[in-house]
Design a protein around this motif. Structure first.
Motif, PDB file in Angstrom:
ATOM      1  N   ILE A 121      39.481  55.789  45.635  1.00 21.27           N
ATOM      2  CA  ILE A 121      39.052  54.392  45.616  1.00 21.27           C
ATOM      3  C   ILE A 121      37.746  54.258  44.841  1.00 21.27           C
ATOM      4  O   ILE A 121      37.562  53.327  44.052  1.00 21.27           O
ATOM      5  N   THR A 122      36.833  55.207  45.028  1.00 18.65           N
ATOM      6  CA  THR A 122      35.577  55.192  44.293  1.00 18.65           C
ATOM      7  C   THR A 122      35.820  55.339  42.804  1.00 18.65           C
ATOM      8  O   THR A 122      35.141  54.704  41.984  1.00 18.65           O
ATOM      9  N   ALA A 123      36.804  56.164  42.428  1.00  9.39           N
ATOM     10  CA  ALA A 123      37.139  56.348  41.010  1.00  9.39           C
ATOM     11  C   ALA A 123      37.609  55.044  40.391  1.00  9.39           C
ATOM     12  O   ALA A 123      37.204  54.684  39.271  1.00  9.39           O
ATOM     13  N   GLU A 124      38.471  54.312  41.101  1.00  8.96           N
ATOM     14  CA  GLU A 124      38.931  53.012  40.602  1.00  8.96           C
ATOM     15  C   GLU A 124      37.762  52.044  40.482  1.00  8.96           C
ATOM     16  O   GLU A 124      37.630  51.326  39.475  1.00  8.96           O
ATOM     17  N   GLY A 125      36.918  52.004  41.508  1.00  9.15           N
ATOM     18  CA  GLY A 125      35.790  51.085  41.511  1.00  9.15           C
ATOM     19  C   GLY A 125      34.821  51.355  40.376  1.00  9.15           C
ATOM     20  O   GLY A 125      34.362  50.429  39.692  1.00  9.15           O
ATOM     21  N   SER A 126      34.503  52.621  40.156  1.00  5.49           N
ATOM     22  CA  SER A 126      33.583  52.995  39.095  1.00  5.49           C
ATOM     23  C   SER A 126      34.142  52.617  37.725  1.00  5.49           C
ATOM     24  O   SER A 126      33.416  52.115  36.857  1.00  5.49           O
ATOM     25  N   ALA A 127      35.441  52.843  37.538  1.00  3.67           N
ATOM     26  CA  ALA A 127      36.079  52.512  36.257  1.00  3.67           C
ATOM     27  C   ALA A 127      36.058  51.006  35.999  1.00  3.67           C
ATOM     28  O   ALA A 127      35.786  50.552  34.879  1.00  3.67           O
ATOM     29  N   MET A 128      36.329  50.204  37.039  1.00 11.25           N
ATOM     30  CA  MET A 128      36.298  48.747  36.880  1.00 11.25           C
ATOM     31  C   MET A 128      34.892  48.264  36.554  1.00 11.25           C
ATOM     32  O   MET A 128      34.701  47.406  35.684  1.00 11.25           O
ATOM     33  N   LEU A 129      33.894  48.801  37.272  1.00 10.21           N
ATOM     34  CA  LEU A 129      32.519  48.383  37.054  1.00 10.21           C
ATOM     35  C   LEU A 129      32.065  48.688  35.630  1.00 10.21           C
ATOM     36  O   LEU A 129      31.507  47.819  34.942  1.00 10.21           O
ATOM     37  N   GLN A 130      32.302  49.894  35.165  1.00  8.21           N
ATOM     38  CA  GLN A 130      31.845  50.275  33.835  1.00  8.21           C
ATOM     39  C   GLN A 130      32.581  49.491  32.754  1.00  8.21           C
ATOM     40  O   GLN A 130      31.978  49.081  31.751  1.00  8.21           O
ATOM     41  N   ALA A 131      33.881  49.240  32.947  1.00  3.79           N
ATOM     42  CA  ALA A 131      34.644  48.461  31.970  1.00  3.79           C
ATOM     43  C   ALA A 131      34.115  47.033  31.887  1.00  3.79           C
ATOM     44  O   ALA A 131      33.956  46.470  30.795  1.00  3.79           O
ATOM     45  N   LEU A 132      33.824  46.435  33.042  1.00  6.99           N
ATOM     46  CA  LEU A 132      33.332  45.065  33.072  1.00  6.99           C
ATOM     47  C   LEU A 132      31.945  44.968  32.426  1.00  6.99           C
ATOM     48  O   LEU A 132      31.664  44.038  31.650  1.00  6.99           O
ATOM     49  N   LEU A 133      31.065  45.925  32.717  1.00  5.41           N
ATOM     50  CA  LEU A 133      29.737  45.905  32.119  1.00  5.41           C
ATOM     51  C   LEU A 133      29.807  46.063  30.605  1.00  5.41           C
ATOM     52  O   LEU A 133      29.039  45.430  29.865  1.00  5.41           O
ATOM     53  N   GLU A 134      30.717  46.885  30.146  1.00  8.33           N
ATOM     54  CA  GLU A 134      30.882  47.060  28.698  1.00  8.33           C
ATOM     55  C   GLU A 134      31.352  45.759  28.049  1.00  8.33           C
ATOM     56  O   GLU A 134      30.864  45.362  26.981  1.00  8.33           O
ATOM     57  N   ASP A 135      32.289  45.063  28.705  1.00  5.57           N
ATOM     58  CA  ASP A 135      32.787  43.798  28.161  1.00  5.57           C
ATOM     59  C   ASP A 135      31.712  42.709  28.157  1.00  5.57           C
ATOM     60  O   ASP A 135      31.771  41.775  27.349  1.00  5.57           O
ATOM     61  N   LEU A 136      30.753  42.821  29.072  1.00  2.00           N
ATOM     62  CA  LEU A 136      29.700  41.809  29.175  1.00  2.00           C
ATOM     63  C   LEU A 136      28.400  42.274  28.524  1.00  2.00           C
ATOM     64  O   LEU A 136      27.317  41.801  28.858  1.00  2.00           O
ATOM     65  N   ASP A 137      28.514  43.180  27.566  1.00  2.72           N
ATOM     66  CA  ASP A 137      27.333  43.780  26.958  1.00  2.72           C
ATOM     67  C   ASP A 137      26.468  42.764  26.208  1.00  2.72           C
ATOM     68  O   ASP A 137      25.285  42.998  25.977  1.00  2.72           O
ATOM     69  N   GLU A 138      27.047  41.623  25.825  1.00  3.27           N
ATOM     70  CA  GLU A 138      26.283  40.601  25.111  1.00  3.27           C
ATOM     71  C   GLU A 138      25.569  39.649  26.072  1.00  3.27           C
ATOM     72  O   GLU A 138      24.833  38.767  25.633  1.00  3.27           O
ATOM     73  N   PHE A 139      25.809  39.821  27.369  1.00  3.74           N
ATOM     74  CA  PHE A 139      25.152  38.984  28.367  1.00  3.74           C
ATOM     75  C   PHE A 139      23.982  39.749  28.993  1.00  3.74           C
ATOM     76  O   PHE A 139      23.880  40.969  28.857  1.00  3.74           O
ATOM     77  N   LYS A 140      23.134  39.027  29.686  1.00  2.85           N
ATOM     78  CA  LYS A 140      22.024  39.658  30.390  1.00  2.85           C
ATOM     79  C   LYS A 140      22.510  40.018  31.783  1.00  2.85           C
ATOM     80  O   LYS A 140      22.489  39.200  32.701  1.00  2.85           O
ATOM     81  N   THR A 141      22.997  41.247  31.939  1.00  2.00           N
ATOM     82  CA  THR A 141      23.599  41.647  33.211  1.00  2.00           C
ATOM     83  C   THR A 141      22.738  42.674  33.943  1.00  2.00           C
ATOM     84  O   THR A 141      21.981  43.437  33.340  1.00  2.00           O
ATOM     85  N   TYR A 142      22.929  42.675  35.261  1.00  2.00           N
ATOM     86  CA  TYR A 142      22.265  43.625  36.149  1.00  2.00           C
ATOM     87  C   TYR A 142      23.333  44.203  37.069  1.00  2.00           C
ATOM     88  O   TYR A 142      24.288  43.516  37.441  1.00  2.00           O
ATOM     89  N   ASN A 143      23.187  45.467  37.440  1.00  2.72           N
ATOM     90  CA  ASN A 143      24.151  46.096  38.335  1.00  2.72           C
ATOM     91  C   ASN A 143      23.431  46.835  39.443  1.00  2.72           C
ATOM     92  O   ASN A 143      22.271  47.241  39.283  1.00  2.72           O
ATOM     93  N   LEU A 144      24.112  46.985  40.566  1.00 11.02           N
ATOM     94  CA  LEU A 144      23.518  47.640  41.722  1.00 11.02           C
ATOM     95  C   LEU A 144      23.987  49.088  41.829  1.00 11.02           C
ATOM     96  O   LEU A 144      25.173  49.392  41.637  1.00 11.02           O
ATOM     97  N   ILE A 145      23.049  49.980  42.142  1.00 12.77           N
ATOM     98  CA  ILE A 145      23.363  51.389  42.359  1.00 12.77           C
ATOM     99  C   ILE A 145      22.706  51.852  43.653  1.00 12.77           C
ATOM    100  O   ILE A 145      21.716  51.265  44.100  1.00 12.77           O
TER     101      ILE A 145
END
Length: 347
Positions: free
Chosen positions: A19-43
């Motif tokens: 489940i963590t593998a799926e979650g990590s893949a979704m998060l990184q894919a979404l951040l890459e797609d939003l690279d032109e926006f001012k985004t922040y992520n939680l770790i």
């Protein structure tokens, strides 16, 4: 616009590595797609910042809900990715809404309705083809259990049944049973996956397991792709291994239209929505299994094939704008391998 993006499984280092593998893949894919926006992520506190993106990582400690309550007003919008289990996605969405921050996704009322599979069934049973669903309480007597199964059975004493949490996520706690003794054992196993006082009982439909990925503006839904789900039945439990995007089938048009109708039948479903379905080749029927009111795993494959940026399209859809032309170029296979979700371009 400052956008906060978080994914619950990776943030909380869940014990289930798949489940963590799926979650990590979704998060990184979404951040890459939003690279032109001012985004922040939680770790999690002590973890390394997510690299290779412009997104800024924020280290947090303590309860996520408390952190959201205290800090969400720093942002203009938020994209939450979290399991429906125990109303977690609903609670987080509701907290964000209460702080007057825009949710880039479904409204909390829609999340709540699709989280509980009994509520989903009641909302859709007269509108689309959906598997008959019965609510069963854990505290019912053995006699009552037997009466419910007999009443639910539509004619075949040998019809397999599916038991699962009413608020489950993915295949967690899903059991296929063929006897009353198996029913009792499955009931006890499901208790580990839910805090609700009841679970659900369904007929087991043999067929092809698929999902449909859609974008919705809250009123109109646009199907993007039909996806094959790679699942197996192991000792009575259903296991999810990955899938292929897109998937071609002679019932494709029917299943896509059914998924569209299902999403449009529940007010407040917005952004990316996934609909899990079963295709019954033998009877030429399609059945809705459940609706996921959030980004789902096929996102990691679908984004590689579309003729537009899927992350940006999610934001646009919440703001009322849906894509007018949808093209998929190629096919992608995604599968779990240890603690990693692998993505392979097939053609």
């Amino acid at each position: 616009m400052k956008i906060l993006v978080f994914e619950f499984a990776t943030l909380n280092k869940l014990e289930d590595s798949s489940i963590t593998a799926e979650g990590s893949a979704m998060l990184q894919a979404l951040l890459e797609d939003l690279d032109e926006f001012k985004t922040y992520n939680l770790i999690p506190n002590g973890s390394e910042a997510i690299k290779s993106f412009k997104s800024k990582s924020i280290s947090i400690t303590g309860d996520l809900k408390d952190w959201i309550r205290s800090n969400i007003k720093q942002f203009d919008a938020c994209i939450p990715i979290a399991p429906e289990e125990n109303n977690l996605l609903y609670d987080l969405t509701r907290i964000i809404e209460e702080q007057d921050v825009e949710v880039i996704g479904s409204k909390s009322d829609a999340v709540k309705k699709t989280t509980n599979k009994c509520d989903t069934y009641n909302a859709l049973k007269n509108k689309v083809s959906i598997i008959k669903t019965e609510k069963v309480y854990f505290e019912d007597s053995i006699k009552k259990f037997k009466e419910q199964i007999d009443k639910f059975n539509t004619g075949s004493d040998k019809q397999s049944k599916v038991l699962k949490p009413a608020d489950g996520v993915s295949c967690s706690g899903v059991n296929v049973i063929n006897s009353f003794n198996e029913f009792i054992a499955a009931k006890d196993q499901i208790k580990m996956h839910t805090q609700l006082p009841y679970f659900i009982l369904q007929d087991y439909i043999s067929g092809v397991n698929v999902s449909v990925s859609l974008l919705s503006n809250g009123e109109t839904a646009i199907p993007l792709s039909l996806n094959l789900q790679d699942v197996s039945l192991e000792s009575g439990e259903i296991k999810y291994h990955g899938g292929k995007v897109p998937f071609e089938h002679r019932l494709s048009d029917i299943v896509m239209e059914t998924a569209k109708n299902a999403v449009e039948s529940i007010d407040g479903l917005r952004g990316y929505v996934g609909v899990d379905m079963i295709l019954d080749d033998e009877k030429n029927n399609v059945y809705v299994v459940e609706i996921n009111s959030r980004v789902t795993t096929p996102y990691v494959a679908l984004r590689k094939l579309l003729n537009f940026n899927l992350g940006e399209a999610i934001i646009n859809s919440v703001h009322g704008e849906l894509p007018t032309e949808i093209e998929l170029n190629g096919q992608v296979h995604f599968y779990k391998e240890g603690k990693t979700l692998r993505v392979s371009v097939l053609k």
